[in-house]
Write a protein that holds these residues in place. Structure first.
Motif, PDB file in Angstrom:
ATOM      1  N   LEU A  81       0.787  -1.230   0.101  1.00 46.01           N
ATOM      2  CA  LEU A  81       0.224   0.066   0.250  1.00 46.01           C
ATOM      3  C   LEU A  81       0.874   1.303  -0.035  1.00 46.01           C
ATOM      4  O   LEU A  81       0.571   2.243  -0.729  1.00 46.01           O
ATOM      5  CB  LEU A  81      -0.837  -0.178   1.026  1.00 46.01           C
ATOM      6  CG  LEU A  81      -2.079  -1.027   0.948  1.00 46.01           C
ATOM      7  CD1 LEU A  81      -2.589  -1.438   2.306  1.00 46.01           C
ATOM      8  CD2 LEU A  81      -3.118  -0.458   0.240  1.00 46.01           C
ATOM      9  N   PHE A 226     -12.466  -6.389   3.413  1.00 46.36           N
ATOM     10  CA  PHE A 226     -11.616  -5.501   3.274  1.00 46.36           C
ATOM     11  C   PHE A 226     -11.960  -4.432   2.530  1.00 46.36           C
ATOM     12  O   PHE A 226     -11.702  -3.301   2.618  1.00 46.36           O
ATOM     13  CB  PHE A 226     -10.222  -6.137   2.448  1.00 46.36           C
ATOM     14  CG  PHE A 226      -8.817  -5.503   2.502  1.00 46.36           C
ATOM     15  CD1 PHE A 226      -8.365  -5.228   3.570  1.00 46.36           C
ATOM     16  CD2 PHE A 226      -8.199  -5.330   1.416  1.00 46.36           C
ATOM     17  CE1 PHE A 226      -7.095  -4.483   3.731  1.00 46.36           C
ATOM     18  CE2 PHE A 226      -7.029  -4.717   1.376  1.00 46.36           C
ATOM     19  CZ  PHE A 226      -6.443  -4.319   2.684  1.00 46.36           C
ATOM     20  N   ILE A 232      -8.306   0.306   4.059  1.00 44.59           N
ATOM     21  CA  ILE A 232      -7.193   1.254   3.404  1.00 44.59           C
ATOM     22  C   ILE A 232      -7.528   2.218   2.437  1.00 44.59           C
ATOM     23  O   ILE A 232      -6.762   3.001   1.993  1.00 44.59           O
ATOM     24  CB  ILE A 232      -6.457   0.073   2.441  1.00 44.59           C
ATOM     25  CG1 ILE A 232      -7.708  -0.574   1.699  1.00 44.59           C
ATOM     26  CG2 ILE A 232      -5.559  -1.025   3.366  1.00 44.59           C
ATOM     27  CD1 ILE A 232      -6.787  -1.552   0.295  1.00 44.59           C
ATOM     28  N   PHE A 233      -8.752   2.550   2.548  1.00 42.11           N
ATOM     29  CA  PHE A 233      -9.285   3.769   1.799  1.00 42.11           C
ATOM     30  C   PHE A 233     -10.537   4.144   2.570  1.00 42.11           C
ATOM     31  O   PHE A 233     -11.428   3.256   3.014  1.00 42.11           O
ATOM     32  CB  PHE A 233      -9.446   3.777   0.441  1.00 42.11           C
ATOM     33  CG  PHE A 233     -10.551   2.610  -0.066  1.00 42.11           C
ATOM     34  CD1 PHE A 233     -12.028   2.661   0.018  1.00 42.11           C
ATOM     35  CD2 PHE A 233     -10.161   1.312  -0.082  1.00 42.11           C
ATOM     36  CE1 PHE A 233     -12.802   1.794  -0.102  1.00 42.11           C
ATOM     37  CE2 PHE A 233     -11.063   0.180  -0.415  1.00 42.11           C
ATOM     38  CZ  PHE A 233     -12.266   0.495  -0.471  1.00 42.11           C
ATOM     39  N   PRO A 234     -11.029   5.572   2.567  1.00 38.51           N
ATOM     40  CA  PRO A 234     -12.239   5.830   3.444  1.00 38.51           C
ATOM     41  C   PRO A 234     -13.540   5.252   2.304  1.00 38.51           C
ATOM     42  O   PRO A 234     -13.353   5.323   1.320  1.00 38.51           O
ATOM     43  CB  PRO A 234     -12.208   7.510   3.353  1.00 38.51           C
ATOM     44  CG  PRO A 234     -10.807   7.737   3.160  1.00 38.51           C
ATOM     45  CD  PRO A 234     -10.206   6.689   2.244  1.00 38.51           C
TER      46      PRO A 234
END
Lengths: 329, 293
Positions: A81, A226, A232-234
């Motif tokens: 990431l 996920f 890992i992202f909004p």
């Protein structure tokens, strides 16, 4: 005389009921009380299966290799990431870097938690072929599974911790220990852990029904969660329907809670301008009370659902003879 | 039954044990088909894989697509993720169902039957690879097609033939590596299982699964030299997104195709050598039938 009465010493006979030994009741019948474990028995089963799980996880190699093995996966996930950010030029934003490193670290914890229980079922059924013996032992099957899963949760926790450490020390994630909201952190960690284990129980129930190739299922389920959990992202970049699904999972609130407690004022994975959360509540970012309440509600529903699914799967497995089935291809 | 296997009267057991070339080839071909059969047929027997191995991996790939979307990345980067997501199906198949398989068979008590049967064990590995390739292809194709449609990935392909050649060479090299690992795992116990897990995320990272491997510098170059996934993905990205501003630092697709050819040859020969060597050693140390260690 019923079996329940026979568990106590029989007055005037000089003999005792089965509670004091392995002898059958005086009247010679089946005593159902002997099949029920007490709290001490449950604790002993849990401790023994936890120890077994830890031995299976850790004693296959020397401590150094085990350490490398435990941290290589989560650190690599975080690095993927971080490089993705670097490629696009977002790596310069330490807030976003902190966002992905925390999400990635926490996700290794989730994957360990949900895979531990499912793999225990597959290990015992397909590889060691001991599931049926474990099942017919006096220990509660669910307690044994939970104990086995705890070891993997511990390994995942260690990996998450080291990933965060690498993030702070090497990847430039800004961290101020004085700013940490410890009460919020403690509460969300406890509630989150229960939720993760509940999802693991549900997956173990599914693996009880499926084939040997189910080894990759925990990762597949983890991968799909996920997407909706804001790891890992909004989630505001997702369509509203998917945001709603994400807000129904306890993992989203757990991750948001850990982020807010460790890095107050950072990017929110649930809120943000234009998010579904803002539309519903009128607030841009959830506050700690909202996070705890939402996590509690979603976690409770998930836990109850997982117990129901496990019990149904347990019955079906017995009905169809799946407990000693091996399904290699 | 093929006439190669028709009973023939022989003067002695020694004479019966002398097989014609045709019998040997036919047996090896049957072994390949027989070992591939449960993998291909199993897909129709247990349907849960459609959900767990097609839909859920698509969602996992989508997560990385949304990372790039959140970062407002150029559209070709979404294509890079989709291509990487599809190729993970093959890598997972190689490590879970190739590398681990002989160790699995040992744990299940089948391995000694394999070695006792009158066939070349390499045929078993080829059969596993073929069946695994069919299984993984369905998942990879589903992820590729669905993600391409949903995320409107625009491929720009100038050299179709080279792209197809690179794809098949990547698979050949991947499954060749799988055969080498399967042979190595013959010697190992539980560490095989744990090391398999170690081959997931770290390999994804060094192979540049979601970003151009050239960004990794020396580490990326090393990956291109030894990992079929890294070199194959890099070549396919260059060919599938010919109009993209692709980062410099890696060889062109034609050179990478040659690297894949070399990898295929080396891995296949290495698998043959390791299998023979480690089988002999495993026999000497009595490890072929040791289970659950």
């Amino acid at each position: 005389m019923s079996g329940f009465e026979a568990t106590r010493p029989i007055p005037g006979t000089g003999s005792t009921g089965p509670g004091t030994g392995l002898a059958p009741p005086e009247w010679g019948g089946f005593d159902p009380a002997r099949t029920r474990g007490r709290a001490g028995d449950v604790l002993r089963s849990f401790k023994t299966s936890t120890r077994l799980g830890w031995q299976m996880e850790a004693n296959w190699t020397d401590p150094l290799l085990f350490f490398i093995y435990s941290v290589a996966k989560p650190v690599s996930s975080a690095l993927i990431l971080v490089f993705m950010l670097g490629v696009i030029g977002g790596g310069g934003n330490p807030e976003y870097r902190a966002f992905v490193v925390i999400g990635s670290a926490l996700w290794s914890f989730v994957l360990s938690g949900i895979s531990g229980l499912a793999w225990s079922v597959l290990d015992d059924r397909e590889r060691y072929r001991m599931l049926k013996y474990v099942y017919v032992s006096p220990s509660d099957f669910l307690i044994v599974l939970l104990g086995r899963g705890v070891a993997r949760v511990a390994v995942g926790g260690m990996g998450a911790l080291i990933t965060l450490g690498v993030g702070v020390a090497v990847l430039g994630v800004p961290f101020d220990i004085g700013a940490v909201n410890w009460p919020l952190f403690a509460i969300v960690m406890i509630l989150g852990l229960v939720s993760i284990i509940a999802i693991g129980v549900m997956l173990a129930a599914i693996c009880l029904q499926t084939r040997q190739e189910s080894w990759s299922y925990p990762e597949a389920v983890g991968g799909s969660l996920f997407l909706v959990s804001g790891a890992i992202f909004p989630i505001l970049v997702l369509p509203s329907v998917v945001q709603a699904i994400g807000m129904l999972t306890p993992l989203s609130w757990w991750i948001e809670g850990v982020r807010q407690s460790l890095f107050p004022g950072g990017i929110s994975s649930i809120g943000g301008t234009g998010s579904l959360f803002e539309t519903l509540t009128g607030e841009a970012v959830p506050n700690p009370a909202q996070i705890v309440l939402a996590l509690l509600a979603a976690g409770t529903v998930t836990t109850l659902l997982s117990i129901a699914v496990f019990r149904a799967s347990d019955r079906r497995a017995k009905d169809r003879g799946l407990l000693d089935q091996t399904t290699g291809s | 039954m093929s006439t190669a296997f028709v009973y023939r009267a022989t003067a002695s057991p020694q004479e019966a044990a002398v097989w014609t070339r045709r019998q040997i080839v036919m047996t090896d071909l049957r072994t390949i088909v027989g070992r591939a059969y449960p993998r291909v047929r199993g897909m129709a027997r247990e349907k849960s894989w459609v959900f767990f191995e097609v839909l859920l991996p698509f969602l996992a790939t989508s997560a990385f697509v949304f990372v790039y979307r959140a970062l407002q990345a150029p559209p070709e980067y979404i294509g890079f993720v989709v291509l990487g997501g599809a190729m993970t199906a093959f890598w997972l198949n190689v490590i879970w169902m190739m590398a681990q398989q002989l160790w699995w068979e040992k744990s299940q008590g089948n391995l000694e039957l394999y070695f006792a049967a009158p066939m070349n064990i390499m045929s078993v590995l080829f059969g596993m690879a073929f069946g695994g390739f069919i299984m993984a292809s369905t998942r990879a194709a589903a992820v590729l097609v669905v993600a391409t449609v949903v995320y409107q990935v625009a491929f720009a392909i100038d050299q179709w033939v080279l792209l197809l050649a690179v794809f098949f060479l990547t698979l050949a090299a991947l499954y060749g590596l799988g055969m080498v690992l399967a042979s190595l795992f013959l010697m190992w116990g539980r560490e095989a299982w744990h090391l398999t897990q170690l081959l997931v995320e770290p390999v994804y990272f060094v192979s540049g699964l979601n970003f151009p491997v050239a960004r990794l510098g020396m580490l990326g170059s090393l990956a291109i030299a030894i990992l079929p996934l890294a070199v194959g993905l890099d070549a396919m990205r260059q060919l599938a997104f010919a109009d993209a501003a692709y980062p410099l630092g890696t060889p062109g697709p034609a050179v990478e195709a040659l690297i894949l050819v070399a990898m295929t040859v080396v891995f296949t020969l290495l698998a043959r050598w390791t299998l023979r060597t480690l089988e002999r050693r495993a026999r000497q140390e009595g490890r072929l039938s040791v289970r659950w260690q």
